[in-house]
Write a protein that holds these residues in place. Sequence first.
Motif, PDB file in Angstrom:
ATOM      1  N   LEU A   1      31.846  43.683  40.214  1.00  0.00           N
ATOM      2  CA  LEU A   1      31.028  44.001  40.144  1.00  0.00           C
ATOM      3  C   LEU A   1      30.351  43.974  41.281  1.00  0.00           C
ATOM      4  O   LEU A   1      28.931  45.152  41.896  1.00  0.00           O
ATOM      5  CB  LEU A   1      30.889  44.058  38.853  1.00  0.00           C
ATOM      6  N   ALA A   2      29.707  43.010  41.397  1.00  0.00           N
ATOM      7  CA  ALA A   2      29.323  42.170  42.896  1.00  0.00           C
ATOM      8  C   ALA A   2      29.044  43.061  43.848  1.00  0.00           C
ATOM      9  O   ALA A   2      28.881  43.582  44.433  1.00  0.00           O
ATOM     10  CB  ALA A   2      29.047  40.965  42.397  1.00  0.00           C
ATOM     11  N   LYS A   3      30.817  43.553  44.184  1.00  0.00           N
ATOM     12  CA  LYS A   3      30.655  43.960  45.286  1.00  0.00           C
ATOM     13  C   LYS A   3      31.164  45.348  45.486  1.00  0.00           C
ATOM     14  O   LYS A   3      30.265  45.871  46.436  1.00  0.00           O
ATOM     15  CB  LYS A   3      32.489  42.957  45.275  1.00  0.00           C
ATOM     16  N   GLU A   4      31.286  46.006  44.497  1.00  0.00           N
ATOM     17  CA  GLU A   4      31.074  47.079  44.719  1.00  0.00           C
ATOM     18  C   GLU A   4      30.006  47.718  44.368  1.00  0.00           C
ATOM     19  O   GLU A   4      29.948  48.910  44.548  1.00  0.00           O
ATOM     20  CB  GLU A   4      32.106  47.352  44.214  1.00  0.00           C
ATOM     21  N   VAL A   5      28.985  47.158  43.186  1.00  0.00           N
ATOM     22  CA  VAL A   5      27.858  48.015  42.639  1.00  0.00           C
ATOM     23  C   VAL A   5      26.533  47.026  43.779  1.00  0.00           C
ATOM     24  O   VAL A   5      26.005  47.851  43.967  1.00  0.00           O
ATOM     25  CB  VAL A   5      27.209  47.458  41.632  1.00  0.00           C
TER      26      VAL A   5
ATOM     27  N   GLY B   1      29.106  52.360  31.935  1.00  0.00           N
ATOM     28  CA  GLY B   1      29.050  52.991  33.593  1.00  0.00           C
ATOM     29  C   GLY B   1      29.546  52.008  34.194  1.00  0.00           C
ATOM     30  O   GLY B   1      30.740  52.466  35.467  1.00  0.00           O
ATOM     31  N   PHE B   2      29.354  50.922  34.626  1.00  0.00           N
ATOM     32  CA  PHE B   2      30.571  49.296  35.169  1.00  0.00           C
ATOM     33  C   PHE B   2      32.300  49.565  34.539  1.00  0.00           C
ATOM     34  O   PHE B   2      32.887  49.258  35.133  1.00  0.00           O
ATOM     35  CB  PHE B   2      30.402  47.894  34.813  1.00  0.00           C
ATOM     36  N   ARG B   3      32.317  50.256  33.425  1.00  0.00           N
ATOM     37  CA  ARG B   3      33.624  49.418  33.041  1.00  0.00           C
ATOM     38  C   ARG B   3      34.455  51.351  34.446  1.00  0.00           C
ATOM     39  O   ARG B   3      36.174  51.201  33.047  1.00  0.00           O
ATOM     40  CB  ARG B   3      33.629  50.325  31.422  1.00  0.00           C
ATOM     41  N   GLU B   4      34.286  52.290  34.382  1.00  0.00           N
ATOM     42  CA  GLU B   4      34.907  53.227  34.585  1.00  0.00           C
ATOM     43  C   GLU B   4      35.231  52.781  36.294  1.00  0.00           C
ATOM     44  O   GLU B   4      35.726  52.716  36.364  1.00  0.00           O
ATOM     45  CB  GLU B   4      33.286  54.475  34.731  1.00  0.00           C
ATOM     46  N   LEU B   5      34.609  51.591  36.183  1.00  0.00           N
ATOM     47  CA  LEU B   5      35.433  51.410  38.004  1.00  0.00           C
ATOM     48  C   LEU B   5      36.233  50.394  37.482  1.00  0.00           C
ATOM     49  O   LEU B   5      37.827  50.393  38.838  1.00  0.00           O
ATOM     50  CB  LEU B   5      33.974  50.068  38.511  1.00  0.00           C
TER      51      LEU B   5
ATOM     52  N   GLY C   1      27.013  45.061  46.660  1.00  0.00           N
ATOM     53  CA  GLY C   1      27.610  44.636  48.511  1.00  0.00           C
ATOM     54  C   GLY C   1      27.646  42.661  48.113  1.00  0.00           C
ATOM     55  O   GLY C   1      27.246  42.638  49.735  1.00  0.00           O
ATOM     56  N   LEU C   2      27.546  42.423  47.263  1.00  0.00           N
ATOM     57  CA  LEU C   2      27.719  40.762  47.429  1.00  0.00           C
ATOM     58  C   LEU C   2      28.972  39.960  46.764  1.00  0.00           C
ATOM     59  O   LEU C   2      29.982  40.851  46.497  1.00  0.00           O
ATOM     60  CB  LEU C   2      26.731  40.365  46.187  1.00  0.00           C
ATOM     61  N   GLU C   3      29.135  39.613  47.806  1.00  0.00           N
ATOM     62  CA  GLU C   3      30.767  38.226  47.733  1.00  0.00           C
ATOM     63  C   GLU C   3      29.822  37.042  47.043  1.00  0.00           C
ATOM     64  O   GLU C   3      29.409  36.813  47.059  1.00  0.00           O
ATOM     65  CB  GLU C   3      30.963  38.030  49.215  1.00  0.00           C
ATOM     66  N   ILE C   4      30.850  36.986  45.863  1.00  0.00           N
ATOM     67  CA  ILE C   4      30.778  35.290  44.922  1.00  0.00           C
ATOM     68  C   ILE C   4      31.794  35.034  44.582  1.00  0.00           C
ATOM     69  O   ILE C   4      32.443  36.169  44.623  1.00  0.00           O
ATOM     70  CB  ILE C   4      29.308  36.543  43.866  1.00  0.00           C
ATOM     71  N   GLN C   5      32.259  34.043  44.176  1.00  0.00           N
ATOM     72  CA  GLN C   5      32.740  33.259  43.425  1.00  0.00           C
ATOM     73  C   GLN C   5      34.032  33.215  44.816  1.00  0.00           C
ATOM     74  O   GLN C   5      34.948  33.415  44.604  1.00  0.00           O
ATOM     75  CB  GLN C   5      33.349  34.369  42.155  1.00  0.00           C
ATOM     76  N   THR C   6      33.502  33.495  46.013  1.00  0.00           N
ATOM     77  CA  THR C   6      34.617  32.934  46.756  1.00  0.00           C
ATOM     78  C   THR C   6      35.482  31.380  46.678  1.00  0.00           C
ATOM     79  O   THR C   6      36.692  31.573  47.323  1.00  0.00           O
ATOM     80  CB  THR C   6      34.106  33.781  48.369  1.00  0.00           C
ATOM     81  N   GLY C   7      34.851  30.614  46.315  1.00  0.00           N
ATOM     82  CA  GLY C   7      35.227  29.450  46.076  1.00  0.00           C
ATOM     83  C   GLY C   7      35.122  29.039  44.094  1.00  0.00           C
ATOM     84  O   GLY C   7      35.402  29.493  43.645  1.00  0.00           O
TER      85      GLY C   7
ATOM     86  N   PRO D   1      35.576  45.541  33.346  1.00  0.00           N
ATOM     87  CA  PRO D   1      35.945  44.858  35.171  1.00  0.00           C
ATOM     88  C   PRO D   1      35.373  42.773  35.094  1.00  0.00           C
ATOM     89  O   PRO D   1      34.475  42.500  34.649  1.00  0.00           O
ATOM     90  CB  PRO D   1      34.628  45.835  35.910  1.00  0.00           C
ATOM     91  N   ALA D   2      35.519  42.595  36.803  1.00  0.00           N
ATOM     92  CA  ALA D   2      35.482  41.110  36.733  1.00  0.00           C
ATOM     93  C   ALA D   2      34.329  41.169  37.509  1.00  0.00           C
ATOM     94  O   ALA D   2      33.303  42.062  38.081  1.00  0.00           O
ATOM     95  CB  ALA D   2      36.672  40.617  37.787  1.00  0.00           C
ATOM     96  N   LEU D   3      33.066  40.300  36.912  1.00  0.00           N
ATOM     97  CA  LEU D   3      31.617  40.317  36.994  1.00  0.00           C
ATOM     98  C   LEU D   3      32.314  40.134  38.810  1.00  0.00           C
ATOM     99  O   LEU D   3      30.867  41.274  39.984  1.00  0.00           O
ATOM    100  CB  LEU D   3      31.206  39.179  37.285  1.00  0.00           C
TER     101      LEU D   3
END
Length: 376
Positions: A263-267, A248-252, A269-275, A258-260
């Motif tokens: 997935l966090a952003k599109e599924v 289900g996530f690979r379809e994205l 709505g979170l911003e992670i690994q910004t730094g 997919p990069a974590l």
Amino acid sequence: MPGLQLSNLSSNWKALQQKLQHSQANGEKTSGIKRVRKHEERPLKQEHVNDAVEKQKTIARKKRKMGSFSSKLNATMPDPAADTNSLHAFAREHSLDAVEVAAAYGSLSSTTSLHHAKDSINAGLSPSAVPGRYLALDCEMVGTGPPPHADSLLARVSIVSFLGEQVYDSYVVPQAGIEVTDYRTHVSGIQRKHLRPGCARPFKQVQQDVAAILDGRILVGHALKNDLSVLMLNHPPRDIRDTARYAGFRELSMGRTPALRKLAKEVLGLEIQTGEHSSVEDARAAMLLFKREKAGFEQECQKRYGRSVPRSLATKERAAQLAAAAAAAAVERDGADEEFDEEFDEELDEELDENEEEALDGENGRKKKQKKRTKR
């Protein structure tokens, strides 16, 4: 052809001609198209009226019931306009994930952090956290080997529970004889001081701790093959829920891994690994992704490996079966021993009886011989 004579026309035609002349004189426009009158609305049958009335009554009753239920529910739920602190308090009171509660009330934004106030970096095994059946794992790695330092070495490992609580977190001392050539600080957040023996734990200790925590549990994570590789550990494939391999996530990502962060952003709505990355927050993100598609993960696992029994339960059942088999074997062995003892006693008695008879026969024979000799 001679022209028409009005005297020869019928009275009806004359009347029509007069009417047309009168209409033209008054300026009225006529068309050759005959207007069709609209059909008059037919009155509804009484049975249709009754059905419509009953339907309206049913809808009204449902609205009243829903209104009473929602009023009771709202009495225990927080106000949608509540601030973040009250939502976090509600989450703690009901053992819920604070991020999910915030998402449910629309206060989750791209700046929401996965950091918890109780997080303690390099604290080892948490004395208060309850591991549960599902655990999420993530590791931070440093580079080793010649340039471009592509080989990875374990530097930090973190484990969180199903509710996102920190279960384990530790820096790791590099193994003896292996030199760190790239700390990858801009990504991993690891510095030289974090891996010194006075701060970090030995690799063997961390490896044993993680193996003991994960034993018999479902492991969640993103690209877990890399994490298990640097830990030099194995885990049953049917007990792994990898967000990087979930269909289900690979379809994205058009079938690719997919990069974590994506997935966090599109599924979520979170911003992670910004730094600099945090293995605790990455593990929480993986757990949130798993919880969002938990039914799909389990269905995919069942389709691949079939229905399974939890390892702990299977171990208990197997131990009970072995104990029952051992008890049955002991009973059978005891019965066989008793039977053998009885047979042995009977054989011994028979043998003694035969020996006694032979002894008596021999004694009688000797006496008879002595009597014959005496007579002679």
